[in-house]
Write an enzyme that holds these catalytic residues in place. Structure first.
Site, mmCIF file in Angstrom:
data_model
loop_
_atom_site.group_PDB
_atom_site.id
_atom_site.type_symbol
_atom_site.label_atom_id
_atom_site.label_comp_id
_atom_site.label_asym_id
_atom_site.label_seq_id
_atom_site.Cartn_x
_atom_site.Cartn_y
_atom_site.Cartn_z
ATOM 1 N N GLU A 188 0.815 -1.745 4.611
ATOM 2 C CA GLU A 188 1.177 -0.327 4.652
ATOM 3 C C GLU A 188 2.643 -0.204 5.083
ATOM 4 O OE1 GLU A 188 -1.470 2.196 6.856
ATOM 5 O OE2 GLU A 188 -0.068 3.858 6.853
ATOM 6 N N GLU A 245 -12.911 2.863 5.688
ATOM 7 C CA GLU A 245 -12.856 2.424 7.075
ATOM 8 C C GLU A 245 -14.129 2.624 7.893
ATOM 9 O OE1 GLU A 245 -9.283 4.918 7.463
ATOM 10 O OE2 GLU A 245 -8.445 3.254 8.580
ATOM 11 N N GLN A 277 0.823 -1.204 0.000
ATOM 12 C CA GLN A 277 0.000 0.000 0.000
ATOM 13 C C GLN A 277 0.854 1.250 0.000
ATOM 14 O OE1 GLN A 277 -2.455 -2.192 3.359
ATOM 15 N NE2 GLN A 277 -3.314 -0.166 3.090
ATOM 16 N N ALA A 306 -6.005 5.233 5.584
ATOM 17 C CA ALA A 306 -6.865 6.221 6.240
ATOM 18 C C ALA A 306 -8.077 6.580 5.387
ATOM 19 C CB ALA A 306 -6.064 7.478 6.608
ATOM 20 N N ARG A 340 -5.497 7.781 16.884
ATOM 21 C CA ARG A 340 -6.819 7.695 16.247
ATOM 22 C C ARG A 340 -7.826 7.057 17.190
ATOM 23 N NH1 ARG A 340 -9.611 8.172 11.324
ATOM 24 N NH2 ARG A 340 -7.842 9.241 10.414
#
Lengths: 815, 530
Positions: free
Chosen positions: A285, A766, A250, A564, A363
């Site tokens: 990622e 998400e 990613q 994200a 987050r």
């Protein structure tokens, strides 16, 4: 195609002038006659290219086995295959490796260890605490210690499997759980604290004076990404000290950077490319880096192409996943269930290194509020360091873990007061213009949670079903039903401001066909489809005229991870910027040649309209080429208005919020803890959807995936050795088709984004992962029925049959 | 022995392969050697279905077709390419995702593929080729039978295929939409002709031999391994007696993992899959005899035909690609303490027919398991068939036998049980228990009957007080382990509760209907017509 006789020696005027592709709906299809939903026909007739549902740009390739993934690329002659030798200890001192024995194994061409790394033995994305190959210390069972390269994958794996025999190490005490690490004060990063009060001291005061208080704990497990395509990287030495790496990732730019860092090279020496992934979900990622580095190391050392494709078991053992969280909470509330004071501790299991855990915890802290006004709140966050895989990004990135505890608490509040949980939720929703500030200081200015929940409660017949379920439970001794409605508010943007940027390149070729390249990666979410739609819309072209290509660090530089949920927001805008530049150049050219003003030139249906003249896009492009108009452009986008203070955990980290809600109904067996989802109704806010079918696919997929996390997917480490026992699909169970509820209704909530995002759409990757909170709490509701809803079931997640039966027995014992 | 090349039909032609280790999987051959990369590896252990292919073979007129998909003279089965050894394809045809388009000439995509596109059934696409092949098998099955699948049947067909992206709803939609396009069926005859040609040239036994580079011998040579596939029972018994140390191979749904994951040395392989007699399912009088090579799918279908109470267990026993490859004989002989067939077979008093050379003996299954993964087979001996006493439906014993099979696992589909059980009981005219069998898996090192619980019930009235006593006795019968699937306490508790559920469902007064006793009752369609 009409331009096959195009040749530089021929005058352009003699070329046919028909459009390369016509405006007919059926002509879209590269793959046959796609049946468009009737609701989209009017928009399609008017030339809409966004807000309609072309299939995934690779769908016809997926179904025919022609979509090329990293392991499918034709191998260069002389390609070798690598496998990793893994630590057998959760914690230990590495004393030595019997390299001679490994080198003597059949087919083995080379064996490499940390000592062979030319420059830096690190692939940590933020903190440099993540060795590519173990050096001195063994940190978890499964940590890569050495790299074997052999003539075939099987022979490489056979040799690597000798790890337990060839690694000499001294065992050290290991810490395997987050609670244990927290008790010892072992963290990968310093703790984080966020406190917001209506007045100094108000939290303690409100907690003490609240009419009701509750305290408790909750535990939620981690989750394996289980991308169907495992981690893989294929490194090929290139001329002039270069390295080309095909990698399922990613984050191609980061792969480029860590490989260069590892080799001690400049970044321009490394090229990383990814056409598509067979799923990512966050697992590719940061954590594709280890494999990109290992493949590149071997390729560099041997000067031969080397592929490292992990066996599924190794993938489970080596890589991290969604952080499991432990929570302790105390809440004070009034008779209506309104939260007056709330204090919560979040302990995330980070594993052995920081990886992205700091951002994940941030987050999580920023989602404790979910959709609710918390006047006085204190959040204490910890990232516990344990001797397990280093946990990383996974769809939601801490957001689900942050919001879950609060939904759990509201559920408990409702039970304590004897109110319907939905009524209590409504009493706590963020207000409009008041009670609308998040604990981290950002105002919620685009709040649609109340109308969205009202619409869903009505369409899902919440109240009537609540009554039906009570009747069923009264007459069913063994099976109990449960129902829950939970909302979602999810912040969109990277918490790290500088990551909110994207670039794109758009080429128009002389036949009018368009090639798009951008910094995002395609992992199934339909990013390339959406970006191609945006470009087709901008240039008034048919879908087939626009093609997206592999993400490639040689094309767009310094890209952010596709993460994200921002893929379409950022890259769609960047591609639109590039396409708009081209459209403006072409409009200016058309106006100059055919009359009219540039700003009134229209591009639609493959045609260009200026003044009284209408001509095919391709014809205009050919003329522009001859007139030496630049037919390619870059585009760039940065998300505006973001700021974040990582020290105080305050600021404006999100450009906007996405909303949603779900109602789930379950049936639970009180003898065994087995359960089944009978029906789910989802209503989700994707703004002005760029592609409704793709967005519904994201919503439903996230729902089932999140349901798996909360109910089914249990990670079990051996309590003594620290070996992950759930290491493959034989032992780690993700949902199957039979877990998809027989009644499954998904709708998009009509709500153009208040911010000027790409076509006023909203990110959708998400947020819907939080929708299946409703499943977990419906299970809790059914369990609660055993005690006539007087006892709060001490449930944890994943709520496996055993966990459910434990809760049932606890309720029975307390009733 | 004269070694032959492996010959099978692929892409409409006879493909000949030599020189690869005998444990080379079909998937390895496709991807690493033939470079046909449409078929994907997701797990290499038969649990995700990304590698699903369809294997076709000539129908054997002597044997019932079982649950294979019949297309003209061919029988088709979806299987996992990742644990299927390439030599087992000899004499068969291999259909992969790349073949589908060839079945729809001039149309671009096969109806299965087009439906997946139209319904947005792929996202990342990596699992999609496997889904397409499983759906293709369903497609041929229903076109052949003139039926259309329900959503529930499709979900059961897809139980062995994992998708992490879609949530499955659009794939199930595609499974129904694929019948809306004009039919595109396999032209079986050309394939059958090639298969007959291979069969005509194949000696009995078929022997394939290849060097295995993982096992180097002196002078740099590699060890030669053999794959021996007899076609007659007599030939098989002879080979087995001559080579008692060779590994017996049927579906490879377990052995495939030994080599893929554990790198175990399985040496020479003797393959049961081509022995005609071992494929027979016979029902004579009061006995159902299931040959050792009968695939699980067919074996369960036969059991369910006689005892519909076994439907749930049959559906939840692995996924279709494993059930079409693996055998009931393999599951029994393997002797896993968590195998789901043994509790059911023990409850039914199954007897094993064992053979060594020409010598036969019968051994009750109850006496077969000696200890963890140890059984009563003697060197050179093999399991020939499983005999299940199943009186015809019109016989009074059948009506009187109260039978249930329960399975507990984290996931409904295709999950290894925490606990499974087979419970059977018959009452006399006074309502006393005159016959009782209660067998549990997951509760001990072997699957075994609950002696104490049975004794607590035998001769007693089938009432709540005695059931409570039997539940207590279970605590002494078993001392289960804690492992990744469940804790010891949970196993013990649910074993008792399953006995309680059995009583609730079969009590003489006011038995609880399954709709009020099992969350799965709404999820059980009829098995496919056999």
């Amino acid at each position: 195609m009409p331009f096959e006789d195009l040749h530089m020696n021929k005058p352009f005027d003699s070329l046919p002038t028909a459009p390369a592709t016509g405006p007919e709906i059926a002509d879209f299809a590269r793959s046959g006659a796609h049946p468009w939903p009737e609701s989209e026909w009017p928009a399609l007739r008017e030339g809409a290219r966004v807000g309609v549902s072309p299939p995934h740009e690779s769908a016809h390739l997926h179904v025919s086995g022609q979509a090329t993934y990293t392991d499918d690329a034709p191998e260069l002659q002389g390609t070798l295959h690598a496998a990793l030798g893994l630590s057998p200890l959760a914690h230990g001192k590495l004393l030595g490796i019997d390299l001679d024995r490994l080198r003597a194994q059949p087919g083995v061409v080379g064996v490499f260890t940390a000592a062979d790394i030319p420059a830096v033995n690190d692939c940590g994305p933020v903190v440099h605490d993540d060795p590519i190959l173990a050096d001195g210390e063994l940190r978890y069972v499964g940590q890569p210690v050495f790299l074997v390269v052999a003539t075939t994958p099987t022979l490489a794996r056979r040799a690597a499997a000798l790890a337990r025999e060839v690694i000499q190490a001294e065992a050290l005490p290991a810490v395997l759980t987050a609670r244990e690490a927290h008790a010892q004060g072992r963290y990968v990063l310093p703790p984080m604290q966020l406190k917001r009060e209506t007045a100094p001291g108000a939290l303690e005061q409100a907690m003490a004076s609240a009419p009701h208080q509750l305290t408790g704990s909750l535990s939620v497990g981690g989750q394996e990404q289980f991308y169907l395509e495992g981690q893989v990287a294929y490194a090929m030495p290139a001329e002039n000290a270069g390295m080309r790496v095909l990698c399922s990732t990613q984050h191609p730019s980061e792969m480029q950077h860590v490989v260069a860092h590892m080799l001690g090279w400049m970044q321009h020496q490394v090229q990383v490319e990814c056409r598509r992934m067979g799923g990512g979900f966050g697992g590719k990622e940061s954590q594709s880096a280890q494999f990109a580095c290992c493949a590149a190391l071997a390729a560099h050392k041997l000067q031969r192409p080397v592929k490292l494709r992990l066996d599924r078991d190794d993938d489970f053992l080596i890589t991290g996943r969604r952080h499991g969280f432990e929570y302790d909470y105390a809440v004070g509330f009034d008779d209506e269930g309104r939260i007056l004071a709330y204090e919560v501790t979040l302990i995330a299991n980070a594993g052995h290194s920081a990886d992205l855990s700091g951002a994940v915890l941030t987050r999580a802290i920023c989602h404790v509020d979910n959709a609710y006004w918390l006047p006085n709140v204190a959040i204490h966050g910890f990232v516990a360091k344990t001797n397990t895989q280093s946990n990383t990004a996974f769809r939601g990135f801490g957001g689900p873990q942050g919001a879950l505890v609060t939904e759990f608490v509201l559920d408990a509040i409702a039970r304590k007061l004897g109110h319907d949980a939905l009524q209590v939720r409504r009493a706590n929703f963020y207000g409009i213009g008041q009670n609308h500030h998040t604990p981290y200081g950002q105002g919620v200015t685009d709040n649609v949670i109340t109308p969205l929940v009202d619409q869903l409660a009505q369409s899902a017949d919440y109240s009537a079903r609540r009554a039906d379920i009570a009747r069923f439970n009264a007459h069913s001794p063994v099976l109990k039903k449960g129902l829950a409605l939970t909302p979602v508010k999810f912040g969109i943007s990277f918490n790290v401001v500088h990551l909110n940027q994207a670039g794109a390149l758009v080429h128009i070729y002389t036949d009018g066909s368009v090639l798009v390249n951008h910094g995002g990666t395609e992992m199934g979410q339909g990013l390339n489809t959406k970006v191609a739609q945006v470009v087709a819309d901008e240039l008034g072209l048919d879908f087939a005229a626009v093609r997206c290509t592999a993400t490639d660090t040689h094309k767009v530089a310094n890209t952010s991870a596709t993460a994200a949920s921002t893929g379409a927001d950022l890259n769609g805008m960047a591609a639109q910027d590039a396409a708009r530049t081209l459209r403006q150049r072409l409009a200016a050219f058309a106006a100059e040649r055919y009359g009219g003003r540039p700003e009134t030139v229209r591009f639609s249906g493959g045609m260009v309209h200026t003044g009284d003249v209408t001509l095919p896009f391709a014809t205009l492009v050919q003329q522009a080429y001859v007139a030496r108009v630049q037919l390619w452009s870059d585009g760039f986008y940065t998300t505006p208005d973001l700021h974040w203070d990582a020290k105080t955990l305050t600021g404006h980290p999100f450009y906007y919020f996405a909303y949603g809600a779900a109602v789930s109904e379950v049936l639970v067996d009180t003898l065994t803890g087995e359960w089944r989802l009978l029906r789910a109704d989802l209503l989700h806010d994707a703004g002005n959807s760029l592609n409704p079918a793709i967005d519904i696919g994201q919503i439903e997929g996230a729902f089932i995936q999140g349901m798996g996390w909360l109910t089914l997917e249990e990670l079990v480490w051996h309590p003594k050795t620290g070996l992950l026992l759930t290491h493959a699909p034989s032992t780690y169970k993700i949902p199957t088709a039979n877990d998809c509820p027989p009644t499954f209704r998904t709708a998009l909530f009509s709500n153009p984004n208040a911010q000027p995002t790409i076509h006023r759409s909203k990110a959708v990757g998400e947020p819907p992962l939080l929708l299946p909170f409703s499943v977990l709490l419906a299970i809790r509701d059914a369990i609660s029925a055993v005690g006539d809803h007087r006892i709060d079931p001490p449930l944890r997640a994943p709520a496996t049959p055993e966990v459910i039966l434990d809760a049932i027995d606890a309720v029975r014992a307390a009733a | 022995m004269n070694a032959q090349p492996i010959r099978f039909v692929h892409r409409g032609q006879i493909t000949e392969v030599s020189g690869l280790p005998v444990t080379t999987t079909v998937l390895q051959w496709l991807r690493e050697h033939a470079h046909h990369c449409g078929t994907k590896e997701g797990c290499a252990e038969g649990d995700c279905g990304a590698c699903t292919v369809v294997v076709a073979e000539l129908a054997d007129p002597a044997n019932a077709r079982g649950s294979a998909v019949a297309v003209g003279p061919l029988h088709l089965r979806p299987v996992n390419a990742c644990i299927r050894y390439l030599p087992t394809l000899h004499g068969k045809a291999l259909l992969t995702v790349e073949d589908l388009q060839a079945l729809a000439p001039g149309r671009g995509l096969h109806p299965v593929q087009q439906a997946l596109v139209d319904c947005h059934g792929s996202q990342c696409g990596f699992c999609t080729p496997g889904f397409a092949m499983t759906l293709y098998a369903s497609y041929e099955r229903h076109l052949g039978a003139g039926t259309r699948p329900t959503r529930q049947q499709l979900a059961d067909d897809l139980a062995g295929n994992l998708c992490r992206c879609t949530g499955y709803r659009p794939i199930l939609d595609a499974g129904q939409a694929m019948f809306e396009a004009p039919a595109a069926r396999l032209d079986a005859e050309p394939i059958a002709a090639l298969l007959r040609q291979i069969a005509g040239q194949t000696p009995d036994p078929f022997v394939h031999a290849a060097a295995n580079p993982a096992y180097p011998e002196a002078q740099g040579a590699s060890r030669l391994d053999h794959f021996i596939a007899p076609r007659t029972l007599e030939g098989f018994a002879t080979v087995r007696a001559e080579r008692p140390d060779a590994t017996l191979l049927a579906g490879a749904t377990d052995i495939g993992l030994w080599t893929n994951k554990q790198f175990r040395d399985v040496g020479d392989l003797i393959y049961l899959g081509d022995v005609r007699e071992l494929h027979a399912v016979e029902h004579d009088g009061a006995l159902l005899r299931i040959g050792a090579a009968v695939p699980l799918e067919d074996a369960w279908a036969a059991l369910v035909r006689h005892r519909p109470e076994l439907r749930e267990m049959a559906l939840r026993f692995a996924g279709p690609p494993v059930r079409h490859a693996g055998t009931l004989g393999g599951n029994v002989a393997n002797g896993s303490p968590i195998g789901d067939s043994a509790p059911v077979l023990l409850a039914l008093d199954a007897v094993l027919l064992l053979q060594r050379g020409p010598a036969l003996r019968r051994l009750p299954l109850a006496d077969f398991y000696l200890d963890y993964m140890k059984n009563a087979l003697q060197p050179g001996e093999f399991l020939r068939a499983i005999e299940v006493p199943l009186p015809g439906a019109d016989m009074p014993e059948t009506e009187a036998l109260r039978l249930r099979a329960y399975k507990l696992s984290k996931r409904y589909d295709c999950d290894i049980s925490a606990v499974s059980c087979g419970l059977a009981l018959r009452l006399d005219a006074q309502g006393r228990v005159e016959h009782v069998r209660m067998a549990f898996g997951g509760m001990a090192a072997v699957v075994k009957r609950a002696a104490g619980a049975e004794a607590a019930l035998l001769g007693k009235p089938w009432d709540e007080a005695n059931v409570r006593k039997a539940m207590q006795a279970l605590d002494a019968d078993f001392h289960p382990l804690t492992d990744l699937r469940a804790s010891s306490a949970y196993r013990q508790r649910v074993a008792r509760n399953l006995l309680w559920r059995f009583w609730l469902e079969t009590r003489l007064d006011a038995p609880l209907p399954s709709s009020l006793s099992s969350v799965w009752s709404g999820q059980l369609p009829a098995l496919h017509a056999v």
